[in-house]
Design a protein around this motif. Structure first.
Motif, short mmCIF file in Angstrom:
data_model
loop_
_atom_site.label_atom_id
_atom_site.label_comp_id
_atom_site.label_asym_id
_atom_site.label_seq_id
_atom_site.Cartn_x
_atom_site.Cartn_y
_atom_site.Cartn_z
N LEU A 166 0.77 -1.18 -0.04
CA LEU A 166 0.01 0.02 0.05
C LEU A 166 1.01 1.20 0.00
N GLY A 167 2.20 1.13 0.34
CA GLY A 167 2.73 2.25 0.61
C GLY A 167 3.52 2.75 -0.94
N ARG A 168 3.27 1.87 -1.73
CA ARG A 168 3.85 2.10 -3.13
C ARG A 168 2.91 3.29 -3.69
N ASN A 169 1.54 3.44 -3.13
CA ASN A 169 0.70 4.24 -3.76
C ASN A 169 0.77 5.77 -2.98
N ASP A 170 0.59 5.70 -1.67
CA ASP A 170 0.29 7.00 -0.85
C ASP A 170 0.69 6.77 0.41
N ASN A 171 1.03 7.84 1.33
CA ASN A 171 1.16 7.60 2.61
C ASN A 171 2.23 6.80 2.82
N ARG A 172 3.20 6.86 1.86
CA ARG A 172 4.38 5.92 2.05
C ARG A 172 4.98 5.76 3.51
N LYS A 173 5.41 7.00 4.09
CA LYS A 173 5.96 7.12 5.18
C LYS A 173 5.22 6.17 6.46
N LYS A 174 3.93 6.63 6.45
CA LYS A 174 3.04 6.09 7.44
C LYS A 174 2.92 4.55 7.33
N TYR A 175 2.86 3.96 6.25
CA TYR A 175 2.69 2.73 5.94
C TYR A 175 3.87 1.87 6.17
N ILE A 176 5.07 2.22 5.46
CA ILE A 176 6.26 1.84 5.87
C ILE A 176 6.75 1.78 7.11
N SER A 177 6.32 2.94 7.96
CA SER A 177 6.96 3.02 9.38
C SER A 177 6.34 1.95 9.98
N ARG A 178 5.05 1.84 9.86
CA ARG A 178 4.13 0.71 10.65
C ARG A 178 4.53 -0.59 10.45
N ALA A 179 5.07 -1.10 9.08
CA ALA A 179 5.52 -2.30 8.43
C ALA A 179 6.83 -2.58 9.32
N LYS A 180 7.75 -1.54 9.31
CA LYS A 180 8.99 -1.98 9.89
C LYS A 180 8.88 -2.35 11.46
N LYS A 181 8.14 -1.56 12.01
CA LYS A 181 7.74 -1.91 13.50
C LYS A 181 7.35 -3.30 13.57
N ILE A 182 6.50 -3.70 12.76
CA ILE A 182 6.16 -5.27 12.79
C ILE A 182 7.24 -6.14 12.67
N TYR A 183 7.90 -5.89 11.45
CA TYR A 183 8.82 -6.77 11.07
C TYR A 183 10.11 -6.62 12.43
N TYR A 184 10.49 -5.61 12.65
CA TYR A 184 11.20 -5.56 13.73
C TYR A 184 10.68 -6.48 15.12
N ALA A 185 9.72 -6.41 15.29
CA ALA A 185 9.01 -7.20 16.42
C ALA A 185 9.17 -8.64 16.16
N LEU A 186 9.01 -9.04 14.65
CA LEU A 186 9.26 -10.45 14.29
C LEU A 186 10.50 -10.97 14.40
N THR A 187 11.68 -10.25 14.45
CA THR A 187 13.08 -10.57 14.55
C THR A 187 13.35 -11.06 16.06
N TYR A 188 12.30 -10.80 16.98
CA TYR A 188 12.73 -11.53 18.21
C TYR A 188 11.57 -12.60 18.77
N SER A 189 10.98 -13.15 17.37
CA SER A 189 10.18 -14.36 17.55
C SER A 189 10.89 -15.73 18.17
N LYS A 190 10.26 -16.38 18.73
CA LYS A 190 10.62 -17.76 19.13
C LYS A 190 10.84 -18.64 18.14
N ASN A 191 10.18 -18.41 17.00
CA ASN A 191 10.30 -19.17 15.79
C ASN A 191 11.32 -18.74 14.73
N ILE A 192 12.16 -19.47 14.55
CA ILE A 192 13.36 -19.13 13.57
C ILE A 192 13.05 -18.38 12.44
N GLU A 193 12.01 -19.16 11.77
CA GLU A 193 11.64 -18.99 10.45
C GLU A 193 11.03 -17.22 10.42
N MET A 194 10.43 -17.07 11.49
CA MET A 194 9.76 -15.84 11.52
C MET A 194 10.99 -14.83 12.04
N GLN A 195 11.96 -15.07 12.46
CA GLN A 195 13.08 -14.15 12.64
C GLN A 195 13.71 -13.70 11.53
#
Length: 984
Positions: free
Chosen positions: A680-709
């Protein structure tokens, strides 16, 4: 040469010829040893052929119809010599006879059927000849067979079969059975075998003879028949006895000539379905008919799948099948293609038991048929009024009336004979007709009841009001049943669609079940879907009453039994899977229902049935029980994602997260949410969408599941690449690669290699290619191990490799992977991207100087660009390179036209200059080349065989047919390379 007697004329009869082919299939399938067509001498008198089955001969007599009476009485069979010929053949105790016709020979069929049911003649005479009409028919038959003894007549009858089958059904059966045996068009193969039979009069043919002939005509044995769909007229119900509808049949025949849609309405059980069935049975057999029951195919996506199977089976046309495998095509687009195919093949589509409220998704299809059809037709049967408020062309409405008294009496007499019950005078039957308003279903039911109670007593006991009469009759029918029969029919009433005999064992697993089924079939409470079908069904009126007899506990138990039936089916259709889920929900078996749903949706996603998933999950969410199933929301999100509906996908994934019952599903949903935010960030509100996506991905790097990390780190790396933070991307991806390699996550390793290739693309092209080629090698390894995986990811890998190879001027390698991009886009039906993929491939061919190949690909790209109205850059660059390919393919005038069109499109652009320079061969100092003087100029050499006058003539001819190009026709010939590039 054929012997005298008109054998060729007989095989010229279409109906007899198709039956012959049908029996040749018995030989091909090893159900019979051989077939001899028109045996010479006495052996062939009065028969078309014999089949050798073991040590015995089975003689076949085929008569299309008995005009004008429309049925075969014992007297008719005697006067036409049929009985005499059968009697002569049956003197050999190893012989048997088959009589085949479109018209019923009900007396002969009834006698032969009853004789085979009896173990001994004494039992036959005592128990099966009670009814006066049956006894009279048997006595007449004895007389016509030389006044032979009753014992001799009984023995002969046991070796006789009577087959009543319409020409269309016969043809459809032959095509379906042959289609299972061969590769190729079954319809064409039937015609080939019919002609073969004509040419082989008097010959005895073995299976090898028939197969050899088919193979010589290009039809070969099919290697695997395991999953063959059953297509064609298989679902068309066949009336047990059809009477008294001549006028309304004529009205239907007239209506269908002038109307694309005909709605046949009337009360439940009045005979709508049988009327339409009778009509399509007798139309031209060359006109294809597809019969659909709305109970099974009442939603558009399931219907489209069935349409695709039908066109593939009947006509070998895979157009719709291929389209259904492309996720980005809309349902409206698929509908248009389906309708165009029905029109192309002049099909008749029957939609039986249509309900405007339940089957709303079918209306867009019906409206498109109404708009497009000229030769195609749709017949709809419905209890309720169907309102086509936006119909462009008239919709014909026809209402099926009750039977007349005369026809009603005839119908009752037929069932009197079938059941062997007491006969009644016309005045009593007329009274029965009047009490039920000539309703054929209830006329039949009254005769069934008369097995137990005298008809007069039944009529006296009927309530005064008509509505009460119908309920009373149903009640009496069920009261007449013994406990086993009543239990079985009530339990079976929970089934909504036709079922196989395996269902009986699920609902009543005792030795009494088979006997009970026979009783219910005999009383017509259960009927076979068609004479040749392995499926059975229950009339709506019987089902409704049967369900009313169950308590809530009994109903729940019956749904459990229904679920057990669907779970034990060897091969399930999507419809079977949906029925399984619905019955499990009705049975309140949540866990099993959830597992069945997840399996069904998983298969549908894997097979690319994304519209089906969206449609079915919408149905599921009408049930409060399933609204809390996170896996269903997740599958729905996946379907929306594949159809590039990012906002809908995001909402579904958020619902999946809210309803996730475990950490694994929650993290999967989070990953998908982040992915959708990036899109969705390709179209509009890129900064807002990408910022939210990065927070989710960053949280996944601490997952107990290796594949999710690994997924979190990899995704962050891709976001960094997009943000031009290449060093950060390489660091994130390298860390992800280290973890993935330790855990041996091949799919993730492939993805990371692709990301590293993208990260190094600008600064270290060689290293970029190394990573991308490693990703490709892993992709091929995964593909060979698991089959086709993420085809979209494959596209981006091939596209990246092609760009990297071009940067290194490795155009042969670029062509190889560009072909893969084109193949993927064609498979997925992504038209706009396909236009780009074709252009890149054509450009690569140009750079390799493979101009003929470049021309074909670029023309395909330009055609697609124009069809999609992609004006501007896509059209301009396609014309630019197409002109070069055409010129070097010696198509000079076409090349000049492309140059003129290219300039015409771009002339108003600021800073534009023409990119094509034409130089005479005698003036050139170098070979023709692209990128002249670093200005991306296409240098076009005019061969010495041509001169300036030729250029002028080509230009003038082009402008004469395309005057709009006159303003850009000025063209200069460069003498040497002294001057700068000059505008065209």
């Amino acid at each position: 040469m054929p012997l005298p007697g008109g054998a060729a004329n007989k095989f010229g009869n279409r109906y007899e010829g198709i039956w012959t082919v049908r029996c040749m299939l018995d030989v091909m399938a090893a159900r019979a040893g051989s077939i001899r067509l028109e045996p010479p001498g006495a052996d062939g008198d009065g028969v078309e052929f014999w089949l050798k089955i073991g040590d015995s001969l089975q003689y076949h007599q085929v008569k299309r119809q008995n005009s004008p009476s429309g049925n075969w009485t014992i007297a008719d069979l005697g006067s036409k010599g049929i009985l005499e010929h059968f009697w002569n053949k049956l003197q050999n105790p190893l012989s048997s006879c088959v009589f085949v016709s479109t018209n019923s020979a009900f007396q002969f069929e009834e006698l032969s059927g009853r004789s085979r049911c009896a173990k001994l003649f004494t039992e036959f005479k005592r128990d099966f000849l009670k009814a006066e009409f049956v006894h009279d028919a048997f006595t007449e038959l004895c007389a016509r067979w030389n006044n032979c003894s009753e014992q001799e007549t009984f023995s002969a009858l046991q070796r006789i079969e009577v087959e009543t089958i319409g020409e269309r059904t016969l043809r459809s059966t032959a095509e379906r059975e042959l289609g299972i045996l061969i590769d190729g068009s079954a319809a064409n193969a039937v015609d080939v075998l019919a002609q073969f039979a004509l040419n082989k009069i008097h010959h005895e043919l073995s299976a090898d003879d028939i197969w050899k002939h088919l193979e010589n005509r290009g039809f070969f044995r099919r290697q695997s028949t395991k999953n063959e769909p059953v297509i064609g007229d298989y679902g068309r119900p066949t009336p047990l006895y059809f009477v008294g509808r001549a006028e309304i049949l004529d009205e239907l025949a007239k209506a269908i000539k002038h109307n694309s849609i005909i709605v046949v309405g009337g009360l439940a059980g009045i005979g709508k379905t049988y009327l339409v069935s009778r009509y399509v049975e007798n139309i031209d057999v060359n006109r294809a008919v597809l019969w659909l029951d709305c109970g099974t195919y009442g939603q558009i996506e399931g219907a489209l799948v069935h349409f695709a199977e039908f066109f593939s089976y009947k006509f070998g046309d895979e157009t719709l099948s291929r389209l259904l495998r492309r996720p980005l095509n809309s349902v409206d687009g698929r509908i248009k293609v389906a309708v165009s195919l029905f029109e192309k093949y002049q099909c008749i589509l029957v939609w039986d038991s249509f309900d405007p409220e339940t089957h709303k998704t079918l209306f867009p299809f019906l409206q498109e048929c109404n708009r497009i059809f000229r030769e195609g037709r749709i017949l709809i049967t419905s209890r309720t009024s169907v309102n086509f408020t936006t119909a462009i062309n008239p919709v014909y409405r026809l209402v099926v009336p009750p039977l007349s008294q005369e026809s009603g009496i005839e119908l009752m007499r037929y069932y009197i004979i079938r059941l062997g019950v007491e006969n009644y005078p016309d005045e009593i039957l007329a009274q029965a007709h009047e009490r039920v308003d000539g309703h054929p279903y209830f006329l039949r039911t009254l005769i069934v009841l008369s097995e137990t109670f005298p008809l007069l007593d039944i009529l006296k006991s009927l309530p005064q009001f008509k509505l009460q009469i119908q309920n009373y009759i149903q009640e009496q029918v069920f009261n007449q049943l013994n406990e086993v029969d009543r239990t079985l029919i009530s339990r079976l009433s929970v089934l909504r669609v036709p079922f196989t005999l395996a269902a009986i064992r699920s609902f009543y697993d005792t030795s009494e079940a088979t006997t009970s089924l026979d009783n219910l079939l005999r009383k017509f409470l259960i009927t076979r879907q068609t004479r040749i079908s392995s499926f059975y069904e229950i009339h709506d009126l019987v089902r409704e009453y049967g369900l009313s007899q169950l308590t809530s506990e009994q109903t729940q138990h019956a749904h459990i039994q229904a679920a057990d039936y669907y779970e034990t089916l060897d091969q399930k259709t999507y419809r079977d899977g949906m029925e399984l889920v619905d019955h499990l929900l009705e049975a309140k078996l949540q866990s099993r229902a959830k597992n069945a749903t997840e399996h069904l949706l998983g298969v549908a996603i894997h097979e690319g049935r994304f519209d089906l998933v969206i449609e079915y999950t919408s149905h599921l969410f009408e049930n409060k029980q399933t609204q809390s199933w996170g896996t269903v929301h997740f599958a729905r999100g996946r379907a929306f994602r594949m159809k590039e509906k990012e906002s809908d996908a995001l909402k579904s994934y958020e619902n999946a997260l809210a309803q996730a019952g475990d950490d694994h599903l929650a993290e999967k949903a989070k990953a998908e949410i982040a992915s959708m935010l990036v899109k969705l960030g390709r179209n509009d509100n890129r900064k807002k969408y990408i910022s939210r996506a990065k927070k989710i991905y960053y949280a996944l790097t601490y997952s107990k599941n290796i594949e999710m990390q690994v997924l979190g780190l990899t995704s962050l790396g891709f976001i960094s690449i997009k943000g031009k933070h290449k060093t950060k991307a390489i660091s994130q991806l390298s860390k992800a690669l280290e973890i993935a390699e330790k855990a041996q996550l091949k799919r993730r390793i492939r993805e990371i290699h692709y990301g590293l290739g993208m990260a190094y693309a600008d600064n270290n092209p060689q290293k970029a290619i190394q990573y991308l080629e490693r990703a490709l090698a892993l992709r091929q390894e995964i593909h060979s191990q698991y089959g086709e995986q993420d085809i979209e990811a494959d596209y981006y890998l091939f596209d990246a490799l092609a760009k990297a190879y071009r940067n290194q001027k490795r155009f042969d390698d670029a062509v190889r992977v560009s072909h893969e991009c084109v193949s993927i886009d064609k498979k997925l039906g992504i038209s706009e991207r396909l236009a780009h993929s074709l252009f890149q491939l054509g450009k690569d061919y140009c750079l390799l100087k493979k101009y003929d190949m470049a021309k074909d690909v670029l023309e395909e790209s330009l055609t697609l660009v124009k069809r999609l109205e992609l004006h501007g850059e896509p059209e301009a660059v396609a014309l630019e390179w197409l002109a070069t390919a055409l010129w070097h393919s010696q198509l000079f005038e076409m090349a000049i036209e492309s140059i003129l069109e290219y300039v015409f499109l771009n002339q108003h652009r600021k800073g534009f200059f023409g990119k094509h320079v034409v130089i005479r061969e005698v003036d050139s100092i170098n070979d023709s080349r692209v990128d002249f003087r670093g200005l991306s100029i296409h240098l076009l050499i005019l061969p010495s065989a041509y001169d300036l006058d030729d250029l002028q003539q080509w230009t003038e001819r082009i402008v004469s047919r395309r005057p709009e190009l006159a303003s850009v026709k000025a063209m200069l010939l460069h003498k040497g390379l002294r001057e700068q590039s000059i505008k065209l």
